[in-house]
Design an enzyme around this catalytic site. Structure first.
Site, short mmCIF file in Angstrom:
data_model
loop_
_atom_site.label_atom_id
_atom_site.label_comp_id
_atom_site.label_asym_id
_atom_site.label_seq_id
_atom_site.Cartn_x
_atom_site.Cartn_y
_atom_site.Cartn_z
N TRP A 74 0.89 -1.30 -0.15
CA TRP A 74 -0.05 -0.21 -0.13
C TRP A 74 0.80 1.38 -0.01
CZ3 TRP A 74 -3.81 1.41 4.55
CH2 TRP A 74 -4.79 2.55 4.34
N TYR A 78 -4.35 0.25 -4.79
CA TYR A 78 -3.41 0.92 -4.22
C TYR A 78 -2.54 1.81 -5.36
CZ TYR A 78 -3.58 -2.22 -0.22
OH TYR A 78 -3.90 -2.96 1.17
N GLN A 116 -6.88 -11.97 5.99
CA GLN A 116 -6.19 -11.14 6.38
C GLN A 116 -6.71 -10.13 7.39
OE1 GLN A 116 -4.31 -6.93 4.16
NE2 GLN A 116 -4.47 -8.99 3.04
N LEU A 126 2.32 -2.69 12.76
CA LEU A 126 3.08 -1.53 13.54
C LEU A 126 1.96 -0.34 13.84
CD1 LEU A 126 6.31 -1.58 11.51
CD2 LEU A 126 5.76 -2.49 13.83
N LYS A 153 8.47 6.28 16.72
CA LYS A 153 9.06 7.46 16.32
C LYS A 153 8.21 8.78 16.17
CE LYS A 153 8.08 6.22 11.36
NZ LYS A 153 8.67 5.60 10.13
#
Length: 327
Positions: free
Chosen positions: A21, A56, A172, A203, A211
């Protein structure tokens, strides 16, 4: 690289594979040359499975994969998805005629004779319950257009429903340290039914890299900016459904997972890989450095029992109540 069976499909896939993506669009600016270098790096390191979708970058990701895997079609598996180029709530989007159109379009962009895994792209539960979409996919499979099919789902409820469909060979799912709900029912049921599990958003759209700060800004064309509160598609697809500021706060509380595991990214991926029911995790990437960092998760230590208990309690007590969207 370690490999795991993708359910009963006959495919053994790299336990760390990649989603595309980000290199297609909606994650900020990309560099096609760097995207291709990153794809080459992944394959050089043994990655043999990539997930994409027709939407995408309006087919850009599929075209990049075609270019990167030319001459390697017999050993690199590609999963793609369909339906979100149309009205996902309209039953006509899932007619056999339309699905054939979506399929032929992807085959042309991928420059392949068959799609290894063809997935319905986060359809409403009502569409799944009506059932004709599965009949159309059965026909495409019998004709050799697709090798296997599955469903990309938003919620555990949708996933459990799909596990009862005999032709579904892969799911998925959204699953990470900030979205642990699939652990209770979905993972063991999928293992029982021998259905492969692909993990997206491992993540949490970057929250689990550690971060970000509350002041972090994203580019206008980055969905982490324009879909932060679900303005364009399910809010659960962005930061796992967490309000951004809350997500940053919670990710800071998880900073300890990096101890002895080099960084939070590798630790977060390691936690997913420690679940034996998972076929592969599919983080996104935009450059070679991110590919290398993600692949390094294989080498860091697994979590001890006491750590797992701490993470479970953290999710129940600190995270669960803040998740928005279907889950």
């Amino acid at each position: 690289m370690k490999y795991r069976p993708l359910g009963k499909t006959g495919m053994n896939v790299s336990e760390i594979s990649f989603g595309t993506w980000a290199i297609g669009g909606s994650w900020g600016q990309t560099d096609e040359k760097e995207s291709l270098r990153a794809l080459d790096k992944a394959m050089d390191e043994g990655v043999n499975f990539f997930d994409t979708a027709d939407v995408y970058g309006d087919g850009k990701s599929e075209r990049l994969l075609s270019q990167a895997t030319k001459g390697k079609e017999d050993r690199i598996y590609i999963a793609t998805k369909f339906c979100r180029a149309g009205d996902i709530h309209d039953p006509a989007t899932y007619s056999e005629e339309r699905i054939r159109e979506w399929c032929e379009g992807s085959l042309k962009r991928l420059n392949r004779e068959a799609i290894d895994l063809y997935q319905i792209h986060c359809p409403p539960l009502a569409i799944l319950q009506e059932g004709s979409v599965f009949e159309a996919l059965d026909k495409l499979q019998s004709e050799g257009k697709i090798r296997a099919y599955g469903v990309s789902v938003e919620s555990v409820e949708e996933g459990l429903f799909c596990l009862n469909q005999p032709g579904v060979q892969a799911l998925q799912i959204i699953f990470n340290l900030l979205r642990q709900k699939p652990l209770a029912q979905l993972l063991p049921k999928a293992q029982e039914r021998e259905v492969g599990l692909l993990v997206r958003l491992p993540l949490a759209s970057g929250l689990l890299t550690g971060k970000f700060s509350a002041e972090t800004k994203f580019e206008d064309q980055d969905h982490r900016n324009f879909n932060r509160d679900g303005q364009h598609f399910n809010v659960g697809e962005t930061f796992g459904g967490l309000p951004f500021a809350k997500g940053v706060e919670l990710s800071r509380e998880l900073a300890w997972i990096a101890e002895g595991r080099e960084n939070m990214t590798r630790a977060a991926l390691r936690w997913i890989l420690d679940q034996p029911e998972i076929s592969c995790v599919i983080p996104g990437f935009k450059n070679v450095r991110q590919v290398e960092d993600n692949l390094a998760a294989q080498a860091v230590p697994s979590f001890a029992k006491t750590e797992l208990e701490r993470l479970s309690a953290f999710y129940t007590e600190r995270v669960y109540e803040h998740i928005r969207g279907s889950y």
